[in-house]
Design a protein around this motif. Structure first.
Motif, PDB file in Angstrom:
ATOM      1  N   LEU A  75       9.306  12.206  -2.710  1.00 41.70           N
ATOM      2  CA  LEU A  75       8.093  12.230  -3.518  1.00 41.70           C
ATOM      3  C   LEU A  75       8.204  10.599  -3.718  1.00 41.70           C
ATOM      4  O   LEU A  75       6.911  10.076  -3.669  1.00 41.70           O
ATOM      5  CB  LEU A  75       8.494  12.758  -4.836  1.00 41.70           C
ATOM      6  N   ALA A  76       8.858   9.662  -3.760  1.00 44.93           N
ATOM      7  CA  ALA A  76       8.816   8.333  -3.941  1.00 44.93           C
ATOM      8  C   ALA A  76       8.406   7.800  -2.967  1.00 44.93           C
ATOM      9  O   ALA A  76       7.537   6.704  -2.777  1.00 44.93           O
ATOM     10  CB  ALA A  76      10.322   7.567  -4.114  1.00 44.93           C
ATOM     11  N   LEU A  77       8.811   8.371  -1.610  1.00 53.86           N
ATOM     12  CA  LEU A  77       8.175   7.771  -0.296  1.00 53.86           C
ATOM     13  C   LEU A  77       6.583   7.879  -0.071  1.00 53.86           C
ATOM     14  O   LEU A  77       5.958   7.324   0.218  1.00 53.86           O
ATOM     15  CB  LEU A  77       8.938   8.237   0.849  1.00 53.86           C
ATOM     16  N   VAL A  78       6.327   9.430  -0.705  1.00 51.21           N
ATOM     17  CA  VAL A  78       4.923   9.599  -0.637  1.00 51.21           C
ATOM     18  C   VAL A  78       4.145   8.543  -1.670  1.00 51.21           C
ATOM     19  O   VAL A  78       3.128   8.156  -1.093  1.00 51.21           O
ATOM     20  CB  VAL A  78       4.660  11.018  -1.114  1.00 51.21           C
ATOM     21  N   ALA A  79       4.480   8.389  -2.824  1.00 47.57           N
ATOM     22  CA  ALA A  79       3.900   7.460  -3.764  1.00 47.57           C
ATOM     23  C   ALA A  79       3.784   5.934  -3.045  1.00 47.57           C
ATOM     24  O   ALA A  79       2.886   5.355  -3.129  1.00 47.57           O
ATOM     25  CB  ALA A  79       4.840   7.392  -5.089  1.00 47.57           C
ATOM     26  N   THR A  80       4.747   5.654  -2.426  1.00 47.00           N
ATOM     27  CA  THR A  80       4.750   4.185  -1.949  1.00 47.00           C
ATOM     28  C   THR A  80       3.638   4.271  -0.634  1.00 47.00           C
ATOM     29  O   THR A  80       3.004   3.306  -0.556  1.00 47.00           O
ATOM     30  CB  THR A  80       5.965   4.041  -1.045  1.00 47.00           C
ATOM     31  N   LEU A  81       3.717   5.273   0.029  1.00 51.34           N
ATOM     32  CA  LEU A  81       2.504   5.468   1.214  1.00 51.34           C
ATOM     33  C   LEU A  81       1.270   5.631   0.737  1.00 51.34           C
ATOM     34  O   LEU A  81       0.018   4.952   0.911  1.00 51.34           O
ATOM     35  CB  LEU A  81       2.778   6.726   2.175  1.00 51.34           C
ATOM     36  N   THR A  82       1.193   6.202  -0.697  1.00 50.93           N
ATOM     37  CA  THR A  82      -0.295   6.453  -1.145  1.00 50.93           C
ATOM     38  C   THR A  82      -0.818   5.193  -1.813  1.00 50.93           C
ATOM     39  O   THR A  82      -1.917   4.871  -1.655  1.00 50.93           O
ATOM     40  CB  THR A  82      -0.206   7.510  -2.059  1.00 50.93           C
ATOM     41  N   ALA A  83       0.204   4.404  -2.123  1.00 48.90           N
ATOM     42  CA  ALA A  83      -0.175   3.242  -3.006  1.00 48.90           C
ATOM     43  C   ALA A  83      -0.751   2.402  -2.063  1.00 48.90           C
ATOM     44  O   ALA A  83      -1.388   1.378  -2.351  1.00 48.90           O
ATOM     45  CB  ALA A  83       0.786   2.635  -3.849  1.00 48.90           C
ATOM     46  N   SER A  84       0.081   2.214  -0.983  1.00 44.04           N
ATOM     47  CA  SER A  84      -0.300   1.253   0.133  1.00 44.04           C
ATOM     48  C   SER A  84      -1.496   1.343   0.611  1.00 44.04           C
ATOM     49  O   SER A  84      -2.013   0.437   1.406  1.00 44.04           O
ATOM     50  CB  SER A  84       0.866   1.392   1.237  1.00 44.04           C
ATOM     51  N   ALA A  85      -2.194   2.515   0.533  1.00 48.51           N
ATOM     52  CA  ALA A  85      -3.477   2.717   1.078  1.00 48.51           C
ATOM     53  C   ALA A  85      -4.683   2.178   0.371  1.00 48.51           C
ATOM     54  O   ALA A  85      -5.778   2.137   0.767  1.00 48.51           O
ATOM     55  CB  ALA A  85      -3.681   4.195   1.638  1.00 48.51           C
ATOM     56  N   SER A  86      -4.606   1.753  -0.956  1.00 43.93           N
ATOM     57  CA  SER A  86      -5.614   1.219  -1.543  1.00 43.93           C
ATOM     58  C   SER A  86      -5.487   0.071  -2.461  1.00 43.93           C
ATOM     59  O   SER A  86      -4.422  -0.036  -3.091  1.00 43.93           O
ATOM     60  CB  SER A  86      -6.166   2.369  -2.585  1.00 43.93           C
ATOM     61  N   PRO A  87      -6.014  -1.134  -2.139  1.00 45.16           N
ATOM     62  CA  PRO A  87      -7.129  -1.323  -1.225  1.00 45.16           C
ATOM     63  C   PRO A  87      -6.632  -1.256   0.074  1.00 45.16           C
ATOM     64  O   PRO A  87      -5.559  -1.687   0.180  1.00 45.16           O
ATOM     65  CB  PRO A  87      -7.669  -2.607  -1.656  1.00 45.16           C
ATOM     66  N   HIS A  88      -7.463  -0.721   1.151  1.00 41.80           N
ATOM     67  CA  HIS A  88      -6.948  -0.821   2.543  1.00 41.80           C
ATOM     68  C   HIS A  88      -6.977  -2.052   3.038  1.00 41.80           C
ATOM     69  O   HIS A  88      -8.025  -2.717   3.233  1.00 41.80           O
ATOM     70  CB  HIS A  88      -8.003   0.041   3.289  1.00 41.80           C
ATOM     71  N   PRO A  89      -5.792  -2.528   3.620  1.00 39.79           N
ATOM     72  CA  PRO A  89      -5.765  -3.921   4.117  1.00 39.79           C
ATOM     73  C   PRO A  89      -6.236  -4.053   5.723  1.00 39.79           C
ATOM     74  O   PRO A  89      -6.182  -5.099   6.295  1.00 39.79           O
ATOM     75  CB  PRO A  89      -4.223  -4.348   4.292  1.00 39.79           C
ATOM     76  N   ARG A  90      -6.549  -2.745   6.274  1.00 38.21           N
ATOM     77  CA  ARG A  90      -6.510  -2.832   7.663  1.00 38.21           C
ATOM     78  C   ARG A  90      -7.937  -2.511   8.269  1.00 38.21           C
ATOM     79  O   ARG A  90      -8.780  -1.992   7.408  1.00 38.21           O
ATOM     80  CB  ARG A  90      -5.899  -1.693   8.198  1.00 38.21           C
ATOM     81  N   GLY A  91      -8.342  -3.046   9.384  1.00 36.04           N
ATOM     82  CA  GLY A  91      -9.615  -2.952  10.168  1.00 36.04           C
ATOM     83  C   GLY A  91      -9.250  -1.754  11.204  1.00 36.04           C
ATOM     84  O   GLY A  91      -9.463  -0.701  10.992  1.00 36.04           O
ATOM     85  N   ALA A  92      -8.676  -2.355  12.348  1.00 40.04           N
ATOM     86  CA  ALA A  92      -8.240  -1.545  13.521  1.00 40.04           C
ATOM     87  C   ALA A  92      -7.045  -2.052  13.672  1.00 40.04           C
ATOM     88  O   ALA A  92      -6.813  -2.981  14.335  1.00 40.04           O
ATOM     89  CB  ALA A  92      -9.436  -1.395  14.541  1.00 40.04           C
ATOM     90  N   ALA A  93      -5.827  -1.259  13.668  1.00 37.03           N
ATOM     91  CA  ALA A  93      -4.483  -1.506  13.979  1.00 37.03           C
ATOM     92  C   ALA A  93      -3.546  -0.473  14.104  1.00 37.03           C
ATOM     93  O   ALA A  93      -3.781   0.745  14.038  1.00 37.03           O
ATOM     94  CB  ALA A  93      -3.847  -2.556  12.848  1.00 37.03           C
ATOM     95  N   LEU A  94      -2.306  -0.738  14.615  1.00 40.03           N
ATOM     96  CA  LEU A  94      -1.188   0.300  14.487  1.00 40.03           C
ATOM     97  C   LEU A  94      -0.991   0.707  13.055  1.00 40.03           C
ATOM     98  O   LEU A  94      -1.396   0.120  12.165  1.00 40.03           O
ATOM     99  CB  LEU A  94      -0.107  -0.294  15.271  1.00 40.03           C
ATOM    100  N   PRO A  95      -0.548   1.888  13.361  1.00 40.99           N
ATOM    101  CA  PRO A  95      -0.111   2.394  11.597  1.00 40.99           C
ATOM    102  C   PRO A  95       0.881   1.733  11.153  1.00 40.99           C
ATOM    103  O   PRO A  95       1.810   1.029  11.583  1.00 40.99           O
ATOM    104  CB  PRO A  95       0.270   3.749  12.037  1.00 40.99           C
ATOM    105  N   SER A  96       0.621   1.425   9.757  1.00 43.59           N
ATOM    106  CA  SER A  96       1.306   0.485   9.083  1.00 43.59           C
ATOM    107  C   SER A  96       2.719   1.285   8.477  1.00 43.59           C
ATOM    108  O   SER A  96       2.842   2.401   8.367  1.00 43.59           O
ATOM    109  CB  SER A  96       0.698  -0.163   7.847  1.00 43.59           C
ATOM    110  N   HIS A  97       3.375   0.550   7.878  1.00 38.85           N
ATOM    111  CA  HIS A  97       4.650   1.142   7.162  1.00 38.85           C
ATOM    112  C   HIS A  97       5.660   1.908   7.865  1.00 38.85           C
ATOM    113  O   HIS A  97       5.706   3.063   7.788  1.00 38.85           O
ATOM    114  CB  HIS A  97       4.444   1.934   5.877  1.00 38.85           C
TER     115      HIS A  97
END
Length: 552
Positions: A7-29
């Motif tokens: 659950l902690a990892l899900v929270a980390t991944l969810t929080a990292s998505a907003s605001p979105h830092p990416r344009g077009a790139a390899l998947p992050s994290h």
């Protein structure tokens, strides 16, 4: 039931998505193999990830593996919401790089807001990163036949690595463009390297963009490494694919790395002088080549274009876009005046105190500090007139001089020995670069600041200390090093007045006298600073500006 760690990892991944830092790139994290083994759920022979939620969701799971060790890996993906959207579906490999990188995709039957992975237990790899993608991106055609490099001579001259040289896959793009009139600056918001190298990041970016079906090629025409390396991305004959509805006529230049202090989280890295200088030179060279401008209206960040809701290229790069718009280099100077005679000739009698006064204007983007030195040429070779200098190779550090200001430097000349001596000078930012070396330096070039010093014997008879022109004893100086000999190559005896051949090397070592690469010496009393209004001409200045203006 998902574990607390999951659950902690899900929270980390969810929080990292907003605001979105990416344009077009390899998947992050990316997640390393140790976390997969210890924190993912165990389900019989599988390790199962927590859900990853991605803005916008998607119909395809894209994966990037690093450090795959040649053992076959079995990966499956599933669409996820409050419950599974589909059953587990096999992922297929679309690319394998020579450095252990792999790209995989798993197609979902329906759109999903999140995804989960499972990897067969015992699979050997270093990291895995994944995300949901639309899978129905740019219009694509059949792969174009391989062609010779499309990098122009001007771009090759500044070091742009061609697609042919980094091993690009043939493009499948079909939308062409021949009227370039603006620039969009991006960052990938991923790692600065992949598989351990900048080239690996370029290769993986193309493989992921094409392998997931999102793009017909790398979305950007040019990429910039943190080390100042420049790479040809999508051929310049095709429209970029990374700036929403603003791609027409827009050259996309992208920094490899994540350069936003907030949105990038733990992936955030600092911008480097090397990468900013290389990108500036690239933008200026392209502006000349395409007969366009680099103003605040024609060179903007991705986020500055309408309907682009992103932090790209990150605040660390966005705050320095003015540097890319400049025709001036970061470290650059122009000759203003000196008190030598006609032809830069100085004549003085033996054992008579002599000082050459030289005025230089800072025409670069960065200030001069105690780390900025005036040095003799050849680079890091002892000079015979240097007895009263800060060191045998350095006249001394320059006084603090802001861009646009003028510094006055007084250069004492040792007149002990009779002879005719070349005095060729150059500027150097210690441990960084010589001013004559692009991309950080913009001149003067080696040999642009050149004088001749003639020390005459007293007229009452020959002097036992007289030195014949071109030979003051000692070694032959062929290696440009120290000693008391000069010859044609050493530069530290009485020398022929012809220009020395510049070495062109970046500072990377100590000189034989111990100061070639050392920190700049402390200021000495005879170095003075004078703020003057700049007046204009460059002494024997060879052009450096891409715009062809020898005074810029």
């Amino acid at each position: 039931m998902m574990s607390a760690v999951g659950l902690a990892l899900v929270a980390t991944l969810t929080a990292s998505a907003s605001p979105h830092p990416r344009g077009a790139a390899l998947p992050s994290h990316p997640v390393d193999a140790a976390m997969v083994a210890s924190r993912w759920d165990a389900d019989h022979a599988w390790s199962v990830s927590p859900a990853r939620w991605d803005d916008g969701g998607g119909r395809r799971v894209g994966l990037h593996l690093q450090g795959a060790h040649g053992v076959e890996i079995e990966v499956q993906g599933v669409g996820w919401g409050d419950e599974p959207v589909s059953g587990w579906l096999p992922a297929r490999r679309t690319w394998r790089g020579e450095d252990g990188q792999e790209v995989w995709v798993a197609d979902l039957p329906d759109w999903a807001p999140a995804s989960r992975l499972r990897v067969r237990a015992g699979a050997r790899f270093d990291t895995v990163a994944w995300e949901l993608v639309a899978g129905d991106g740019e219009r694509r055609g059949p792969s174009a036949p391989p062609t010779a490099s499309a990098v122009s001579p001007a771009l090759a001259d500044i070091g742009v690595v061609s697609r042919e040289d980094w091993g690009a896959t043939a493009t499948t793009c079909t939308s062409t463009e021949d009227d370039w009139y603006r620039f969009a600056i991006h960052h990938t918001a991923g790692g600065q390297t992949s598989g351990g190298t900048v080239q690996g990041a370029v290769q993986a970016l193309q493989a992921y963009a094409m392998g997931t079906g999102t793009y017909c090629d790398i979305p950007y025409q040019f990429l910039v490494g943190y080390d100042g390396s420049l790479w040809e991305g999508r051929p310049l004959t095709y429209t970029a694919g990374a700036t929403g509805g603003n791609n027409d006529g827009n050259i996309a230049i992208c920094f490899l790395g994540c350069y936003d202090s907030g949105a990038c989280g733990s992936l955030a890295v600092a911008e480097t002088l090397q990468m900013m200088a290389a990108a500036r030179l690239l933008a200026q060279t392209l502006a000349v080549q395409e007969a366009t401008t680099t103003t605040a209206d024609s060179l903007m960040g991705h986020r500055d274009y309408p309907e682009n809701h992103t932090v790209c290229p990150g605040d660390l790069v966005h705050g320095r876009l003015a540097e890319l718009r400049s025709a001036d280099a970061h470290l650059q100077a122009a000759w203003v005046a000196d008190d030598s005679g006609e032809g830069g000739r100085i004549t003085v009698e033996q054992d008579t105190p002599a000082v050459l006064t030289l005025q230089l204007r800072n025409t670069g983007l960065l200030p001069w500090t105690a780390n900025t030195s005036l040095a003799s040429l050849p680079r890091d070779a002892d000079h015979p007139l240097s007895a009263d200098w800060a060191s045998p190779t350095r006249v001394g550090p320059l006084p603090d001089t802001a861009p646009g200001e003028t510094a006055t430097i007084q250069i004492p000349l040792d007149t002990t020995a009779v002879g005719t001596f070349s005095l060729d000078l150059a500027l150097v930012e210690e441990w960084v670069t010589w001013f004559g070396d692009a991309p950080i330096g913009g001149g003067p070039d080696d040999g642009d600041l050149s004088f001749v010093v003639e020390v005459l014997a007293w007229p009452d008879g020959p002097d036992d200390t007289a030195v014949e022109t071109g030979d003051s004893g000692g070694g032959d100086g062929a290696d440009g090093g120290g000693g008391s000999g000069g010859g044609d190559g050493g530069g530290d005896g009485g020398v022929d007045v012809a220009e020395e051949e510049p070495r062109g090397d970046i500072i990377a070592r100590e000189s034989p006298s111990g100061c070639g690469c050392a920190a700049a010496p402390a200021p000495v009393p005879w170095v003075a600073w004078l703020g003057l209004a700049g007046v204009g001409l460059v002494r024997r200045r060879r052009g450096r500006s891409p715009h062809g203006d020898p005074t810029s």
